[in-house]
Design a protein around this motif. Structure first.
Motif, PDB file in Angstrom:
ATOM      1  N   GLU A  75      51.744  40.827  45.179  1.00  0.00           N
ATOM      2  CA  GLU A  75      52.908  41.577  44.612  1.00  0.00           C
ATOM      3  C   GLU A  75      52.657  42.597  43.647  1.00  0.00           C
ATOM      4  N   LEU A  76      51.387  42.517  42.906  1.00  0.00           N
ATOM      5  CA  LEU A  76      51.016  43.269  41.759  1.00  0.00           C
ATOM      6  C   LEU A  76      50.170  44.382  42.152  1.00  0.00           C
ATOM      7  N   GLY A  77      49.833  44.278  43.703  1.00  0.00           N
ATOM      8  CA  GLY A  77      49.237  45.480  44.252  1.00  0.00           C
ATOM      9  C   GLY A  77      47.880  45.157  44.691  1.00  0.00           C
ATOM     10  N   GLY A  78      47.325  43.864  44.755  1.00  0.00           N
ATOM     11  CA  GLY A  78      46.277  43.387  45.457  1.00  0.00           C
ATOM     12  C   GLY A  78      46.206  43.355  46.954  1.00  0.00           C
ATOM     13  N   LYS A  79      45.252  43.035  47.468  1.00  0.00           N
ATOM     14  CA  LYS A  79      45.261  42.836  48.995  1.00  0.00           C
ATOM     15  C   LYS A  79      44.000  42.094  49.550  1.00  0.00           C
ATOM     16  N   HIS A  80      44.175  41.521  50.697  1.00  0.00           N
ATOM     17  CA  HIS A  80      42.953  40.703  51.443  1.00  0.00           C
ATOM     18  C   HIS A  80      41.661  41.413  51.756  1.00  0.00           C
ATOM     19  N   ILE A  81      40.624  40.998  51.492  1.00  0.00           N
ATOM     20  CA  ILE A  81      39.648  41.595  52.132  1.00  0.00           C
ATOM     21  C   ILE A  81      38.546  40.705  52.597  1.00  0.00           C
ATOM     22  N   GLU A 123      36.212  28.119  54.996  1.00  0.00           N
ATOM     23  CA  GLU A 123      36.105  27.982  53.546  1.00  0.00           C
ATOM     24  C   GLU A 123      37.425  28.110  52.717  1.00  0.00           C
ATOM     25  N   GLY A 124      37.487  27.356  51.539  1.00  0.00           N
ATOM     26  CA  GLY A 124      38.673  27.304  51.129  1.00  0.00           C
ATOM     27  C   GLY A 124      39.310  28.094  50.198  1.00  0.00           C
ATOM     28  N   HIS A 125      38.473  29.022  49.824  1.00  0.00           N
ATOM     29  CA  HIS A 125      38.745  30.234  48.604  1.00  0.00           C
ATOM     30  C   HIS A 125      39.388  31.412  49.488  1.00  0.00           C
ATOM     31  N   VAL A 126      40.026  32.160  48.746  1.00  0.00           N
ATOM     32  CA  VAL A 126      40.860  33.357  49.198  1.00  0.00           C
ATOM     33  C   VAL A 126      40.115  34.706  48.493  1.00  0.00           C
ATOM     34  N   VAL A 127      39.803  35.587  49.380  1.00  0.00           N
ATOM     35  CA  VAL A 127      39.023  36.696  48.921  1.00  0.00           C
ATOM     36  C   VAL A 127      39.978  37.920  48.903  1.00  0.00           C
ATOM     37  N   LEU A 128      40.004  38.430  47.624  1.00  0.00           N
ATOM     38  CA  LEU A 128      40.825  39.604  47.331  1.00  0.00           C
ATOM     39  C   LEU A 128      40.240  40.824  46.812  1.00  0.00           C
ATOM     40  N   ALA A 129      41.249  41.912  46.706  1.00  0.00           N
ATOM     41  CA  ALA A 129      40.730  42.869  45.982  1.00  0.00           C
ATOM     42  C   ALA A 129      41.825  43.526  44.994  1.00  0.00           C
ATOM     43  N   ASP A 130      41.552  43.886  43.775  1.00  0.00           N
ATOM     44  CA  ASP A 130      42.650  44.384  42.902  1.00  0.00           C
ATOM     45  C   ASP A 130      42.812  45.764  43.321  1.00  0.00           C
ATOM     46  N   PRO A 131      43.907  46.276  42.729  1.00  0.00           N
ATOM     47  CA  PRO A 131      44.290  47.877  43.129  1.00  0.00           C
ATOM     48  C   PRO A 131      43.043  48.857  43.270  1.00  0.00           C
ATOM     49  N   ASP A 132      42.090  48.551  42.461  1.00  0.00           N
ATOM     50  CA  ASP A 132      41.027  49.510  42.284  1.00  0.00           C
ATOM     51  C   ASP A 132      39.909  49.049  43.412  1.00  0.00           C
ATOM     52  N   GLU A 181      36.412  43.164  43.724  1.00  0.00           N
ATOM     53  CA  GLU A 181      36.834  41.799  44.441  1.00  0.00           C
ATOM     54  C   GLU A 181      37.139  40.696  43.464  1.00  0.00           C
ATOM     55  N   LEU A 182      37.856  39.788  43.871  1.00  0.00           N
ATOM     56  CA  LEU A 182      37.972  38.449  43.137  1.00  0.00           C
ATOM     57  C   LEU A 182      38.582  37.314  44.140  1.00  0.00           C
ATOM     58  N   CYS A 183      37.896  36.194  43.758  1.00  0.00           N
ATOM     59  CA  CYS A 183      38.410  35.057  44.631  1.00  0.00           C
ATOM     60  C   CYS A 183      39.292  34.057  43.786  1.00  0.00           C
ATOM     61  N   VAL A 184      40.238  33.394  44.543  1.00  0.00           N
ATOM     62  CA  VAL A 184      41.127  32.426  44.161  1.00  0.00           C
ATOM     63  C   VAL A 184      40.682  31.183  44.719  1.00  0.00           C
ATOM     64  N   ILE A 185      39.824  30.285  43.863  1.00  0.00           N
ATOM     65  CA  ILE A 185      39.239  29.117  44.388  1.00  0.00           C
ATOM     66  C   ILE A 185      40.054  28.010  44.705  1.00  0.00           C
ATOM     67  N   GLU A 186      40.032  27.266  45.847  1.00  0.00           N
ATOM     68  CA  GLU A 186      41.034  26.304  46.248  1.00  0.00           C
ATOM     69  C   GLU A 186      40.898  25.064  45.336  1.00  0.00           C
TER      70      GLU A 186
END
Length: 238
Positions: A86-92, A100-109, A112-117
């Motif tokens: 919602e804030l402008g990130g996206k799946h990558i 794998e249980g974590h979700v890999v995202l990217a911020d608007p720039d 990379e970041l991960c949301v761990i299970e």
């Protein structure tokens, strides 16, 4: 007295937009920072801030470091991912496996970041910002343990991790192989000394531990490289 970890800094093409993203995602307050930066302040005054500094270079490769955010439940993981989107990130896709249980995202720039299970035992004692996960050698983990005087909490199979004696976010290094460095790192550490401390003595201490001075010039900071060639800054006391 040695310097303390003042901030994790991002060189950003859109500092204000990126600061708003991370402030909204973490629930941390925004504030103007020194050196024309925009800071996201931790809820605990003992923690490090996240700083966003203006940078002209677009992102060309995968960062050497990224944040791992923790989840107390599967529902909380889904909420964090939804908030990031919602804030402008996206799946990558960085090569993660479907199981794998974590979700890999990217911020608007594009960072990379991960949301761990939920149920990750390694990050169970950290908080929402579980780790800054870095590509790096065992030697660089030892360097930063000595530089920050944070104890090693993991040292196995060429992977290391350190954590402040006060707890909180871990900083981890995994390798080999270490991702190739392409230009100046987008993320870097900024250290600060207490008022009245001698910056030259601290620089000498860091050099003795394996750092080198960088060629980059910055009037308010001494720019240095750690043993893996990663930039970091030592703020001059005000």
């Amino acid at each position: 007295m040695s310097s303390q970890l003042f901030a994790i800094c991002f060189n950003a093409t859109r500092p204000a937009d990126l600061a708003r993203f991370w402030s909204g995602l973490l629930g941390w307050d925004l504030a103007g920072g020194p050196d024309d930066g925009i800071d996201v302040l931790p809820p605990d005054a003992a923690g490090f801030r996240i700083r966003f500094l203006p940078g002209r270079e677009p992102k060309t490769g995968q960062n050497r470091a990224h944040f791992d955010l923790t989840s107390a439940s599967p529902e909380e993981q889904r909420r964090t991912v939804a908030r990031a989107l919602e804030l402008g990130g996206k799946h990558i896709d960085v090569g993660q496996l479907p199981e794998e249980g974590h979700v890999v995202l990217a911020d608007p720039d594009g960072n990379e970041l991960c949301v761990i299970e939920a149920g990750n035992k390694f990050l169970a004692d950290t908080g929402f910002v579980g780790a800054l996960a870095c590509d790096g050698t065992r030697e660089v983990g030892y360097f930063w343990s000595e530089a920050l005087r944070w104890p090693l909490v993991w040292d196995q199979d060429q992977e290391t991790a350190i954590q402040s004696p006060n707890g909180g976010t871990k900083i981890t290094w995994g390798g080999p192989p270490v991702a190739e460095k392409t230009g100046t790192n987008r993320l870097f550490f900024e250290l600060a000394l207490p008022a009245g401390a001698d910056v030259d003595s601290e620089v000498d201490r860091l050099v003795a531990l394996g750092a080198t001075r960088a060629e980059i010039r910055d009037g308010g900071r001494v720019m240095m490289l750690d043993p893996d060639g990663n930039e970091f800054a030592v703020r001059r006391p005000r």
